[in-house]
Design a protein around this motif. Structure first.
Motif, PDB file in Angstrom:
ATOM      1  N   LYS A 112      52.246  43.353  34.562  1.00 16.75           N
ATOM      2  CA  LYS A 112      52.281  44.168  33.348  1.00 16.75           C
ATOM      3  C   LYS A 112      52.440  43.278  32.104  1.00 16.75           C
ATOM      4  O   LYS A 112      51.927  43.583  31.036  1.00 16.75           O
ATOM      5  N   LEU A 113      53.179  42.177  32.274  1.00 18.70           N
ATOM      6  CA  LEU A 113      53.498  41.333  31.117  1.00 18.70           C
ATOM      7  C   LEU A 113      52.436  40.272  30.836  1.00 18.70           C
ATOM      8  O   LEU A 113      52.152  39.960  29.696  1.00 18.70           O
ATOM      9  N   LEU A 137      46.731  47.121  38.682  1.00 17.43           N
ATOM     10  CA  LEU A 137      45.833  46.155  38.029  1.00 17.43           C
ATOM     11  C   LEU A 137      44.550  46.847  37.569  1.00 17.43           C
ATOM     12  O   LEU A 137      44.082  46.642  36.448  1.00 17.43           O
ATOM     13  N   LYS A 138      44.000  47.674  38.461  1.00 12.82           N
ATOM     14  CA  LYS A 138      42.740  48.320  38.120  1.00 12.82           C
ATOM     15  C   LYS A 138      42.940  49.361  37.021  1.00 12.82           C
ATOM     16  O   LYS A 138      42.068  49.560  36.181  1.00 12.82           O
ATOM     17  N   VAL A 178      41.307  39.827  42.691  1.00 14.02           N
ATOM     18  CA  VAL A 178      42.391  40.142  43.619  1.00 14.02           C
ATOM     19  C   VAL A 178      41.996  39.720  45.026  1.00 14.02           C
ATOM     20  O   VAL A 178      40.940  40.096  45.532  1.00 14.02           O
ATOM     21  N   LEU A 179      42.852  38.905  45.619  1.00 17.27           N
ATOM     22  CA  LEU A 179      42.651  38.501  47.014  1.00 17.27           C
ATOM     23  C   LEU A 179      43.850  39.001  47.794  1.00 17.27           C
ATOM     24  O   LEU A 179      44.984  38.648  47.474  1.00 17.27           O
ATOM     25  N   ASP A 213      38.352  49.026  48.789  1.00 16.71           N
ATOM     26  CA  ASP A 213      37.898  50.223  48.076  1.00 16.71           C
ATOM     27  C   ASP A 213      38.545  50.311  46.703  1.00 16.71           C
ATOM     28  O   ASP A 213      37.944  50.774  45.737  1.00 16.71           O
ATOM     29  N   LEU A 214      39.810  49.870  46.627  1.00 16.85           N
ATOM     30  CA  LEU A 214      40.525  49.952  45.353  1.00 16.85           C
ATOM     31  C   LEU A 214      40.005  48.907  44.371  1.00 16.85           C
ATOM     32  O   LEU A 214      40.319  48.950  43.193  1.00 16.85           O
ATOM     33  N   GLY A 215      39.283  47.941  44.850  1.00 24.43           N
ATOM     34  CA  GLY A 215      38.724  46.957  43.936  1.00 24.43           C
ATOM     35  C   GLY A 215      39.179  45.531  44.179  1.00 24.43           C
ATOM     36  O   GLY A 215      38.927  44.652  43.355  1.00 24.43           O
ATOM     37  N   ALA A 216      39.854  45.294  45.312  1.00 28.99           N
ATOM     38  CA  ALA A 216      40.207  43.918  45.642  1.00 28.99           C
ATOM     39  C   ALA A 216      38.903  43.158  45.913  1.00 28.99           C
ATOM     40  O   ALA A 216      37.941  43.727  46.415  1.00 28.99           O
TER      41      ALA A 216
END
Lengths: 225, 420
Positions: free
Chosen positions: A41-42, A66-67, A75-76, A92-95
């Motif tokens: 977040k920071l 993150l997304k 993202v790994l 699926d979430l975007g990793a």
């Protein structure tokens, strides 16, 4: 290149950190979900290396966060072997990619490089190593400006070596990289040997001698000297 | 043989013997009694005749008197049986006769024979015997029928229990739920079985949790070991000692193998625990092609040729991970136990997948090839869990998995039958 490593196991965190350092990354660490959440977040990261099983939360929620923030970070994710569902959910979430624990550190380097390359951070469109120039987008390899023709496997092998310069790569890691980690490494050592022999010969013909060193009984190493 | 059929057999045997002996005794008894009766009647006739003679009256003669014969010559005295020809019916009729001598007041003594036909007596014996035997037979048949009916009725709870036991599956993690029947023995049996199943479920649950936890908890130290060994291999100091690096590399390889073993065992226990509920349509033909491509380098390394025949598209409804594992293990097995310059032939039919490869006759029981840790060679690096996984996936989805060695072509043939 700034990375965030989220891993709750201290010993594993330490060794991952150590293996990432020669790659020239700035690595920050988070030991649990709360720390990791605060950090993403920071700060902004180029890539987040994320263990999905954390003591105080599900790593998938961090991918979601993150997304949701439209973070450009790659993202790994690291998953346990028996959680196919998590792996699929993460992608699926975007990793960008996943590694199944336990993984080879050299494989981590290769995947990380690939993610960074795909996202084209800092205009890294090409890789330079000694007399080698590789354009991954075009799958083109030049030795001192002269094109080098490689088979698909040899090219994969070269990219893998380039992601791990001056690192001893074990036979197991190489075999699993080329055949997928479902293959028993021991079955394919002969085959690695053949590919290395061919790659070496082709490099040699173009005058790139002694790039690949054989580590007896261990594996191979791409040498920068 | 059924318990009841067995007991019934003894009962019936006993009844049959009693039946035979009883019939004989009855016949002999009734016959004796009737002959005795006839004898008494003949005796009474003798008294009458003697009284007549004593009173000085003449002996009754034919045609008024039948069954009485008078003879002047001496005859053997006493009772006797004789067959006389019936002039009306033209058949021999058995008679009982009593011969005695009387002395009339005047004249020489005469011998008198009184006779009585035994035809009525025989008829009587026949009727009595028929009635008795009929009743006995009815009793016997009735007992057998009653027994059969009782079997149906009284043993119903037992059969229910048996059915419940037969369909009992420990992996459903549920104890047996058996009713309490009215028959005390069956109620006791059901109670004992219910307790047993509860204990089994509890033990199984413990074991399952232990396996799952152990697998999970060992994975982390393994990951640490593997990562640290890999880092250790990078140390420049290793170059000083040529023996050190290979040692470390072997350690590294062993760690990797251990982790593979863990993965395979974990997968097996997860299949057994039915933790793969999710299912999706899987195109087996495409999966086969994809896996063959993935294993391409391995085929190439071994100098093997892959023949893929998938004429019909086959779609299975199963967990994608398990489908992947199934095809992978089958192909991998065929590659591993192959001969140099051999081939791997995969045939995908409308409801089966057959993968074959050449090789030497393994000998032994084909069923044992699916056992865990069963290896082709004792020195093989792989833990020998591939076919166990294939079989477990087969059990999970009800596929028939079979192995055969075809001596003609010297080929190992593994066949997975997807439903009927």
């Amino acid at each position: 290149m700034k990375l965030l490593l989220v891993e709750d196991e201290p010993a594993l965190r330490a060794v991952l950190l150590e293996s990432l350092r020669p790659g020239g990354y700035v690595v920050e660490v988070a030991a649990d979900f709360a720390q990791a959440y605060e950090k993403i977040k920071l700060y902004r990261y180029d890539c987040v290396l994320l263990d999905l099983t954390l003591p105080d939360g599900n790593g998938l929620d961090l991918v979601r966060a993150l997304k949701a923030d439209n973070s450009p970070a790659g993202v790994l994710i690291f998953t346990a072997r028996d959680t196919l569902e998590d792996r699929i959910a993460g992608l699926d979430l975007g990793a960008d990619d996943y590694l199944v624990k336990p993984f080879h550190l050299s494989e981590l380097n290769a995947r990380l490089r690939a993610i960074i390359r795909r996202r084209q951070f800092q205009g890294q469109h090409h890789i330079v190593f000694r007399d080698l120039l590789v354009w991954p987008d075009q799958a083109e390899v030049l030795v001192r400006g002269e094109p080098l023709t490689l088979t698909r496997k040899e090219y994969d092998l070269l990219l893998y070596l380039l992601a791990n310069p001056d690192r001893v790569l074990t036979k197991e890691a190489i075999a699993e990289h080329l055949c997928g980690d479902a293959v028993d490494a021991a079955d394919s050592f002969d085959f690695i040997y053949t590919h290395f022999k061919n790659l070496r010969k082709k490099l040699q013909e173009k005058g790139a001698d002694n790039y690949i060193r054989t580590m007896y009984g261990v594996g191979y190493k791409l040498s920068s000297e | 043989m059924k318990l009841l059929a067995a007991t019934n057999r003894y009962y019936l045997a006993l009844a049959a013997v009693l039946f035979a002996v009883g019939s004989g005794a009855l016949y002999v008894g009734v016959n004796q009694a009737l002959r005795h009766e006839v004898g008494e009647q003949l005796d009474i006739r003798r008294h009458e005749v003697e009284q007549l003679v004593r009173a000085g009256r003449p002996l009754p003669g034919p045609p008024f008197e039948s069954g009485l014969e008078v003879s002047a010559g001496p005859r053997p005295l006493g009772f006797g049986d004789v067959l006389l020809r019936d002039t009306l019916e033209h058949e021999s009729v058995p008679h009982r006769q009593l011969t005695f001598a009387v002395r009339p007041a005047v004249g020489p003594p005469v011998w008198v024979t009184v006779r009585k036909s035994l035809v009525e007596t025989d008829d009587l014996v026949r009727v009595i015997l028929a009635t008795m035997l009929g009743v006995l037979a009815a009793l016997l048949g009735g007992a057998a029928l009653l027994n059969r009916w009782l079997t149906e009725r009284l043993w119903a709870p037992f059969r229910h229990t048996l059915g419940a036991l037969r369909s009992y599956d420990l992996q459903q993690h549920r104890p047996l739920a058996l009713p309490t029947p009215a028959i005390a023995e069956f109620a006791e049996l059901n109670l004992a079985l219910t307790h047993l199943s509860q204990r089994l479920v509890a033990d199984y649950e413990n074991l399952r949790e232990f396996t799952a936890n152990a697998a999970h908890e060992t994975q982390t130290p393994l990951a640490i070991m593997q990562a640290q060994l890999e880092q250790l291999l990078q140390l420049p100091a290793l170059e000083q000692d040529p023996a050190a690096a290979p040692l470390l590399a072997e350690l590294y390889g062993a760690t990797r193998r251990l982790s593979r073993l863990h993965q395979a065992l974990g997968l097996l226990s997860r299949i057994e625990n039915r933790q793969f509920a999710a299912a999706a349509p899987v195109r087996l033909g495409e999966l086969l092609a994809e896996k063959s491509q993935q294993l391409g380098p391995l085929l190439e390394a071994r100098g093997l040729v892959l023949h893929l025949h998938a004429p019909a598209p086959l779609v299975l409804h199963m967990h994608p991970g398990l489908a992947d594992s199934l095809v992978h293990n089958l192909l991998h097995n065929a590659i591993k136990h192959n001969e140099p310059g051999g081939d791997v032939t995969a045939i995908l039919g409308s409801n089966y997948l057959e993968i074959s490869n050449p090789g030497a006759d393994p000998g032994g029981d084909p069923a044992r090839f699916f056992e865990r840790f069963r290896k082709h060679r004792a020195t093989a690096d792989s833990p020998g869990l591939g076919l166990s996984i294939v079989q477990q996936i087969g059990v999970y989805y009800g596929f028939g998995v079979s192995y055969a060695f075809e001596p003609a072509g010297r080929r190992h043939v593994l066949r997975v039958q997807f439903g009927a």
